[in-house]
Write a protein that holds these residues in place. Structure first.
Motif, short mmCIF file in Angstrom:
data_model
loop_
_atom_site.label_atom_id
_atom_site.label_comp_id
_atom_site.label_asym_id
_atom_site.label_seq_id
_atom_site.Cartn_x
_atom_site.Cartn_y
_atom_site.Cartn_z
N GLU A 57 -13.89 4.96 -9.35
CA GLU A 57 -13.82 4.87 -7.94
C GLU A 57 -13.23 6.14 -7.21
O GLU A 57 -13.71 6.68 -6.31
CB GLU A 57 -13.38 3.73 -7.20
CG GLU A 57 -13.75 3.37 -5.61
CD GLU A 57 -13.56 1.83 -5.42
OE1 GLU A 57 -13.44 1.96 -4.04
OE2 GLU A 57 -13.41 0.88 -6.33
N ALA A 58 -12.10 6.49 -7.60
CA ALA A 58 -11.44 7.66 -7.44
C ALA A 58 -12.02 8.96 -7.18
O ALA A 58 -12.21 9.94 -6.70
CB ALA A 58 -9.94 7.78 -7.93
N ASP A 111 -8.94 1.59 -14.14
CA ASP A 111 -9.90 0.72 -13.50
C ASP A 111 -10.39 1.56 -12.18
O ASP A 111 -11.42 1.56 -11.73
CB ASP A 111 -9.56 -0.64 -13.26
CG ASP A 111 -9.37 -1.30 -14.45
OD1 ASP A 111 -9.98 -0.95 -15.50
OD2 ASP A 111 -8.82 -2.55 -14.35
N TYR A 112 -9.18 2.23 -11.47
CA TYR A 112 -9.58 2.81 -10.18
C TYR A 112 -10.34 4.17 -10.38
O TYR A 112 -10.60 4.93 -9.53
CB TYR A 112 -8.18 2.98 -9.55
CG TYR A 112 -7.90 1.52 -9.05
CD1 TYR A 112 -8.40 0.66 -8.10
CD2 TYR A 112 -6.58 1.15 -9.44
CE1 TYR A 112 -7.94 -0.25 -7.71
CE2 TYR A 112 -5.82 -0.16 -9.14
CZ TYR A 112 -6.68 -0.89 -8.38
OH TYR A 112 -6.18 -2.07 -7.89
N THR A 113 -10.15 4.77 -11.75
CA THR A 113 -10.51 6.12 -11.97
C THR A 113 -11.86 6.48 -11.54
O THR A 113 -12.25 7.36 -10.86
CB THR A 113 -10.37 6.78 -13.39
OG1 THR A 113 -9.04 6.24 -13.65
CG2 THR A 113 -10.47 8.17 -13.56
N CYS A 116 0.77 -1.23 -0.01
CA CYS A 116 -0.06 -0.06 0.09
C CYS A 116 0.83 1.34 -0.06
O CYS A 116 0.70 2.17 -0.78
CB CYS A 116 -0.85 0.03 1.26
SG CYS A 116 -2.22 -1.16 1.07
N LEU A 119 -3.12 8.05 -12.35
CA LEU A 119 -3.65 6.67 -12.49
C LEU A 119 -3.91 5.97 -13.86
O LEU A 119 -3.43 4.91 -13.97
CB LEU A 119 -5.02 6.55 -11.63
CG LEU A 119 -5.19 6.80 -10.22
CD1 LEU A 119 -6.35 7.07 -9.54
CD2 LEU A 119 -4.51 5.44 -9.50
N PHE A 166 -3.83 2.19 -13.99
CA PHE A 166 -4.67 1.80 -13.10
C PHE A 166 -5.96 2.68 -13.48
O PHE A 166 -6.83 3.25 -12.53
CB PHE A 166 -4.33 2.32 -11.83
CG PHE A 166 -3.13 1.62 -11.32
CD1 PHE A 166 -3.17 0.35 -10.97
CD2 PHE A 166 -1.67 2.28 -11.37
CE1 PHE A 166 -2.01 -0.48 -10.50
CE2 PHE A 166 -0.78 1.72 -10.84
CZ PHE A 166 -0.97 0.25 -10.28
#
Length: 180
Positions: free
Chosen positions: A93-94, A89-91, A50, A82, A87
């Motif tokens: 949610e971010a 895929d995280y956009t 993390c 990201l 990443f």
């Protein structure tokens, strides 16, 4: 030989200052997989992963920020980082988290202006503050100790916050007008 407790949990070093709090990681693990026991070494590995992820995203966001000739990393820089690092895929949610953070910040701003909306002049607020100080001093003298009722303490804090906020706004306005 040291105690087993000492070996499992070594004293914090300077390096630990750059990691996430272990309690936060443990809480997330417990929330995500409540029925699974996770070994100490695995928790440490998750903590390190993390931390490394955050460093990676921060470094890339810093690069994006520098490329756009900005001095402060903002949310758009992080979202771009990201994407650049794969990443994307995280956009979504971010962005949802960002929206929630903005809503909380807006709510705090609305709450902080409640006193300002009362329309009480600064002189009156100062007078009320002095009155509360006097009440507190009187209470302290009568009880032969340091006494401050919660109501008086709250009043002092609220008035102090409002007066400081008002002073700061005036100071900023003067600075802006003198530099313009």
């Amino acid at each position: 030989m040291g105690s087993p407790e000492r070996e499992l949990c070594p004293p914090p070093s300077e390096e630990d200052e750059l990691t996430l709090p272990r309690a936060s990681i443990n809480k997330m693990i417990k929330e995500l997989v409540p029925s699974v026991r996770v070994a100490f070494e695995s928790r440490e590995l998750i903590l390190n992963c993390c931390t490394e992820f955050i460093h990676l995203i921060s470094s890339e966001a810093n690069e994006v920020c520098n490329q756009s000739n900005k001095k402060t990393i903002n949310a758009e820089h992080v979202l771009t980082a990201l994407d650049k690092l794969g990443f994307s895929d995280y956009t979504v949610e971010a962005e949802a988290v960002l929206k929630d953070c903005k809503a909380v910040a807006a709510k705090r701003r609305r709450q902080s202006t409640r006193l300002e909306n009362l329309g009480i002049p600064e002189e009156e607020l100062l007078r009320q503050q002095q009155e509360l100080f006097a009440k507190n001093k009187l209470s302290k003298n009568n009880s032969n100790g340091y006494y401050c009722s919660n109501r008086v303490l709250w009043g002092l804090k609220v008035l102090h916050k409002h007066i400081y906020h008002h002073w700061f706004q005036n100071k900023m306005m003067k600075m802006m007008t003198t530099h313009s």
